[in-house]
Each structure stands twice: as structure tokens, then as C-alpha cells.
Design a protein around this motif. Structure first.
Motif, PDB file in Angstrom:
ATOM      1  N   ASN A   6      42.058  36.770  42.702  1.00  0.00           N
ATOM      2  CA  ASN A   6      41.054  36.123  43.548  1.00  0.00           C
ATOM      3  C   ASN A   6      39.647  36.600  43.188  1.00  0.00           C
ATOM      4  O   ASN A   6      38.692  35.812  43.153  1.00  0.00           O
ATOM      5  N   ARG A  60      40.190  31.365  49.493  1.00  0.00           N
ATOM      6  CA  ARG A  60      40.135  32.564  48.656  1.00  0.00           C
ATOM      7  C   ARG A  60      39.489  33.722  49.414  1.00  0.00           C
ATOM      8  O   ARG A  60      38.369  33.619  49.896  1.00  0.00           O
ATOM      9  N   THR A  93      38.728  37.924  48.819  1.00  0.00           N
ATOM     10  CA  THR A  93      38.698  38.956  47.783  1.00  0.00           C
ATOM     11  C   THR A  93      38.572  40.345  48.415  1.00  0.00           C
ATOM     12  O   THR A  93      38.460  40.485  49.632  1.00  0.00           O
ATOM     13  N   SER A 123      34.378  37.440  50.937  1.00  0.00           N
ATOM     14  CA  SER A 123      34.492  38.837  50.495  1.00  0.00           C
ATOM     15  C   SER A 123      34.216  39.703  51.722  1.00  0.00           C
ATOM     16  O   SER A 123      33.082  40.111  51.972  1.00  0.00           O
ATOM     17  N   SER A 125      36.568  34.348  41.782  1.00  0.00           N
ATOM     18  CA  SER A 125      35.289  34.341  42.483  1.00  0.00           C
ATOM     19  C   SER A 125      34.125  34.638  41.545  1.00  0.00           C
ATOM     20  O   SER A 125      33.037  34.060  41.681  1.00  0.00           O
ATOM     21  N   ARG A 153      26.480  32.538  39.093  1.00  0.00           N
ATOM     22  CA  ARG A 153      27.189  32.690  40.361  1.00  0.00           C
ATOM     23  C   ARG A 153      26.227  33.133  41.452  1.00  0.00           C
ATOM     24  O   ARG A 153      25.101  33.579  41.186  1.00  0.00           O
ATOM     25  N   ASN A 160      28.706  30.512  46.063  1.00  0.00           N
ATOM     26  CA  ASN A 160      30.074  30.859  45.657  1.00  0.00           C
ATOM     27  C   ASN A 160      30.812  31.688  46.702  1.00  0.00           C
ATOM     28  O   ASN A 160      31.982  31.428  46.993  1.00  0.00           O
ATOM     29  N   SER A 161      30.143  32.729  47.243  1.00  0.00           N
ATOM     30  CA  SER A 161      30.857  33.608  48.175  1.00  0.00           C
ATOM     31  C   SER A 161      29.926  34.184  49.221  1.00  0.00           C
ATOM     32  O   SER A 161      28.739  34.409  48.964  1.00  0.00           O
ATOM     33  N   THR A 169      34.604  43.212  44.438  1.00  0.00           N
ATOM     34  CA  THR A 169      33.606  42.133  44.423  1.00  0.00           C
ATOM     35  C   THR A 169      32.313  42.489  45.150  1.00  0.00           C
ATOM     36  O   THR A 169      31.410  41.650  45.235  1.00  0.00           O
ATOM     37  N   THR A 226      34.350  31.295  48.902  1.00  0.00           N
ATOM     38  CA  THR A 226      35.067  32.565  48.875  1.00  0.00           C
ATOM     39  C   THR A 226      34.573  33.504  49.967  1.00  0.00           C
ATOM     40  O   THR A 226      33.366  33.605  50.200  1.00  0.00           O
TER      41      THR A 226
END
Length: 515
Positions: A420, A378, A380, A303, A424, A212, A236-237, A97, A301
Motif C-alpha cells: 500500500n 488504501r 498505509t 496515512s 501511494s 505526488r 494523493n494522500s 509513508t 490514500t
């Protein structure tokens, strides 16, 4: 000549050469043990049938230790391909990711990088920032989607403001840039930081367009916009961990910077970052719990890219990793060495004190990640390879080991590395698990990775045989992407030849800094 986001020559593109076997009208993988990403225990032997790049059946064809029941096996159709996988372990294709595609200043050209990823089972990546240029990244994405090049599928995120002729200083400009980025075909945005009103406008517009978003919360802006602000705005992350300790501050509002700190001195930046988790609210305190629970409720999320900072807690280990000798390009090695100029080469005077601080940093950080996962959050697997002695592909497997160290069960690690990541990136309807209807992305290895993730390294794992001889076992055997079968060991041999050729051309050898 195309230029990257920093005005330098962009990375050399991958050649359009047909490699791999397939795709086939039908692909039948025979007799593997399935390690899925759904937290189901391993099961096998199974036969998996793929038609037109979609899984159409998963059939258990026997029981442990007994001959396969031939009557239960799916029939191979005329023109189909049969892959014998008895004794092998099959997983969904891995998803990185946070994966930058090389870099011109490192001589880490796209074919080299792509083959290192594919040799380690990585079939999908998110390119965070499109640092070689948006058009460059989208061209490689399109070629990969058509299997014209040997490469993972690519989700292309643009660095916020990329290509803008003027700095983005108003919400209206932010929305206009987001609209243009979507029109250009980008999959999303990578942020580093901006004024709160600009961040809110950009994330809001991006969500309306169905794209995203991810963010590296730069220390230059984290005082006014931390990870919790991002989660609330709909990001999102978050990448790495910057902005998360700051969201957990309970007795301060700013990092305890030394008064002679300078952000452009990267030893200041990374050295003092090693004290950040100790400045945050303690584990399981009211503040710690409140921030975690809110982020999980917002479907935010993490990462973490644990591997990319690991040299901070053990520089010699990262520097002396055995794969550098055969698989690290000479110019990339020079980029890693101590430097005032190269990003992530901040080993100006790095030693015991910094490493001890970072070991404690990891202990607290890993505690947060493990509990985040336990509560349904979550996490990743991203790598950010190509910096700080972390090599493409190899670093992905190291990320799996580090999540295991953080407390994840091996099956939870596989889920982080596959399903995951797909969730994501918004592609879980097609990828991330081995299920009927999903695309044919698989990793096949001859050893059980749940017992030892090191068997996934291209260099394999050490094993002492009954005759007292040492051998290597493992290494991914096959990487299958879009139903095309790639010999992972052949891909790694290709990389070794690239490195050997470059060393012969330049006369450069791997020498430890200062020796």
C-alpha cells in the motif's frame, strides 16, 4: 551551515561509511518462509534469487516439516552470496509513508534516525516536507540511492512554499512554485492548507508534472478545505486524520471550539481535537458512507499515523516505553517533556478526562479506517516519529499493532506496511511485494510476526522458557535494501552506543517529568 525550514541548524548528515554486506552479483536467500504483501498465506521453505538487485526467481524447495529437496534448489553461481534463512520469516521491506529525518533541536541526527529505521526493517521512507531543507534532503536521498550511507531510500516531499521569498497568494504564484519545486528534483509536495483557489492550482500543476502530493489538513485552514476537497482536487494522500471528521460533519460546519481556545496553546489544539470524531456523522450513516465511498472512488490514500497520537489516550504508556532508556537521545527526551515551546509537548495538564476523550476518538477513527480498507480503500503505515514520545523505528512497529487493533488481519497489516505504501508513493512497480522483477528489499526475522508483531521491536518480545526463565525473542535479524544485507541487531547496537556516548558527555539521565 545549512538551515532547516524554520531557520534553525539542519540535522547532521549521515557519514559516508560502507556498512552492510553487498551488493553481490548474485544473492540466494535459502529456506525462508515468505510472508508476502499480496494477502497470500505464508509459504515456505522458499529460496529467493537476486541478481543485480532484482528478484529473478522464487522457488518452493520443500514442504512443512520435511527435509529440503536439494534438487529443487537454485544453483549458487561463482562469486555469489548465500544467506541461510532456514526457520526465518521473510517480508518485503517496510515503507514508512510519513517519516521526518530527525531535527537539530532534538539532537536526532541522520545516522541515528536512519539506523533506527533500518534496524526495524524500514527500507523506504517518504520525508513529508523536507524540513531540513530541500537541498539537504535531496543530497541524503542521492547518497542513499547510491548506498553511500546506511539509510532507507528516500522520497523527498517539499513543504508547500518552501524557499519562496514571499508568501504564495495567487494561483499563478502557486503554479510557478510547483514548477520550480519539480525542477529542483523534489518527488512531491506536502501541504498544510491555503485558500481553495491556491490549493486547486497547486495540486493541478503538480499532477500535470507527474509528482505526488500529501497533506496535513491544518486546523487553521480546514474550515474552508477539508479532506474531501483534497480528494476531489486530486491529492494523493492525507496525513494523520485532520480534515476527515470535518468532511463528515452533518449538523455543523466548524469544530465546537471552546470560546477561550487558542491554536498556539497546543493543549487546546490537541485536547479539543480529541472530541472531533464524536462531532462527525456516526458510523455507517448516510453522510459517513457517502464521504467514504467517494474518497475510495477517487483512489485517495489514508496515512493515519495512529502511533503519534497514542500518548493522548495513555500518556504514561508512551512515556514509559522501555526503549526510551537505551535508545532515546537525551536532548530528544527533553524535547518530549512538557513545554510551552516544543511542538507536541503539550502535557500542560493532561489527565483522565483528556485520555477518555481520546480513547473514544480512537474507537471511531479505527472503525472508519477498518471499513475504508474493507471497501477497497488504501491505508498505509506512517509514523511522524520524533514527537510525542514516539521513537523512530520502534513507532513503526507500534503502528502495525495499532492497525491490528483497528481490525486489520495481520496479513492486511503487512500489506499496509509494504505494498500500500509503495502504491501511494508511486513506486509499486519496483517495491512493496516479493515478486520476480522487483528490487531486493526484504525484512528477515526469526519469529513469526503474524502471531505477534512485538517480535519486530528491536527490544524483542518477552517469552517464558520451560526452565521458568524469562528471555527475549525476536528483533529483526536482517534488513536487506538494494540487495545489501544489514545486520539489524548491529545497527541497533550502534544506536545504543550513540546514546550512551551522548549521556556520558552531557551527564543526563532519563528522569520522568516533574520528578
Amino acid at each position: 551551515m545549512q538551515l532547516n525550514a524554520f531557520g534553525q541548524a539542519a540535522t547532521m548528515k549521515a557519514p559516508e561509511v560502507k556498512e552492510g554486506d553487498g551488493p553481490h552479483s548474485q544473492l540466494v536467500i535459502r529456506g525462508a518462509t515468505l510472508i508476502n504483501s499480496t494477502l497470500a498465506p505464508p509459504t515456505g521453505p522458499v529460496d529467493i534469487v537476486v541478481e543485480k538487485n532484482r528478484i529473478v526467481s522464487i522457488t518452493t524447495v520443500g514442504v512443512t516439516g520435511q527435509p529440503v529437496d536439494a534438487k529443487r534448489r537454485p544453483v549458487l553461481k561463482p562469486g555469489g552470496k548465500e544467506l541461510q534463512a532456514e526457520g526465518m520469516y521473510l517480508m518485503p521491506g517496510f515503507i514508512d509513508t510519513h517519516a521526518h529525518i530527525g531535527g537539530g533541536s532534538k539532537n536526532a541526527h541522520a545516522e541515528y534516525v536512519f539506523k533506527l529505521w533500518m534496524a526495524h526493517g524500514v527500507t523506504t521512507i517518504a520525508e513529508p516536507g523536507s524540513m531540513n531543507g530541500r537541498e539537504w534532503t535531496l543530497e541524503e536521498k542521492d547518497k542513499s540511492a547510491k548506498n553511500l550511507i546506511t539509510a532507507p531510500r528516500i522520497k523527498a516531499y517539499s513543504r508547500f512554499g518552501l524557499g519562496s521569498n514571499t508568501p504564495i497568494s495567487t494561483p499563478e504564484q502557486a503554479r510557478a512554485w510547483v514548477q520550480a519545486n519539480a525542477k529542483a528534483g523534489s518527488d512531491g509536495i506536502k501541504f498544510f492548507g491555503a485558500a481553495p483557489e491556491i490549493m486547486k492550482a497547486a495540486i493541478d500543476e503538480n499532477k500535470k508534472l507527474g509528482l505526488r502530493s500529501m497533506m496535513h489538513h491544518s486546523q487553521t485552514d480546514v474550515g474552508r478545505w477539508n479532506a474531501l476537497n483534497s480528494a476531489r482536487a486530486g491529492l494523493n494522500s492525507m496525513e494523520h486524520w485532520y480534515g476527515l471528521p470535518e468532511a463528515l460533519f452533518a449538523d455543523r460546519t466548524v469544530q465546537n471550539y471552546s470560546l477561550d481556545y487558542n491554536y498556539t496553546n497546543e493543549q487546546d489544539r490537541f485536547g479539543e481535537a480529541g472530541t472531533l470524531w464524536k462531532q462527525a456523522a456516526p458510523p455507517f450513516s448516510e453522510k459517513w458512507n457517502a464521504v467514504m465511498n467517494e474518497m475510495i472512488a477517487l483512489n485517495f490514500t489514508l496515512s493515519p499515523t495512529l502511533n503519534i497520537y497514542e500518548a493522548n489516550r495513555d500518556l504514561m504508556r508512551a512515556r514509559r516505553a522501555e526503549w526510551h532508556d537505551e535508545y532515546t537521545m537525551p536532548q530528544l527526551w527533553r524535547f518530549y517533556e512538557p513545554s510551552w515551546n516544543s511542538h507536541g509537548s503539550y502535557w500542560h495538564s493532561w489527565g483522565t478526562e483528556q485520555e477518555i476523550q481520546w480513547k473514544e476518538n480512537y474507537r471511531l477513527w479505527m472503525m472508519f479506517l477498518n471499513e475504508y480498507k474493507n471497501r477497497g480503500g488504501r491505508v498505509t503505515t506512517g509514523t511522524d516519529s520524533g514527537f510525542i514520545y514516539e521513537l523512530f523505528g520502534f513507532s513503526f512497529i507500534r503502528e502495525l499493532e495499532l492497525l491490528r487493533e483497528a481490525g486489520f488481519h495481520p496479513l492486511e497489516v503487512i500489506k499496509a506496511a509494504t505494498l500500500n505504501g509503495a502504491e501511494s508513493l508511486g513506486i509499486d512497480q519496483d517495491l512493496g511485494s516479493v515478486e520476480v522483477g522487483k528490487l531486493a528489499d526484504f525484512v528477515l526475522v526469526e519469529e513469526n510476526p503474524l502471531q505477534n508483531f512485538q517480535v519486530l521491536y528491536g527490544t524483542g518480545a518477552i517469552r517464558l522458557m520451560p526452565d521458568n526463565k524469562v528471555t527475549r525473542v525476536g528483533g529483526v535479524r536482517y534488513t536487506i535494501k538494494d540487495g545489501v544485507i544489514y545486520d539489524a541487531k548491529k545497527l541497533l547496537a550502534d544506536v545504543k552506543k550513540m546514546v550512551d556516548d551522548e549521556k556520558a558527555k552531557t551527564g543526563m539521565k532519563i528522569v520522568q517529568p516533574g520528578r
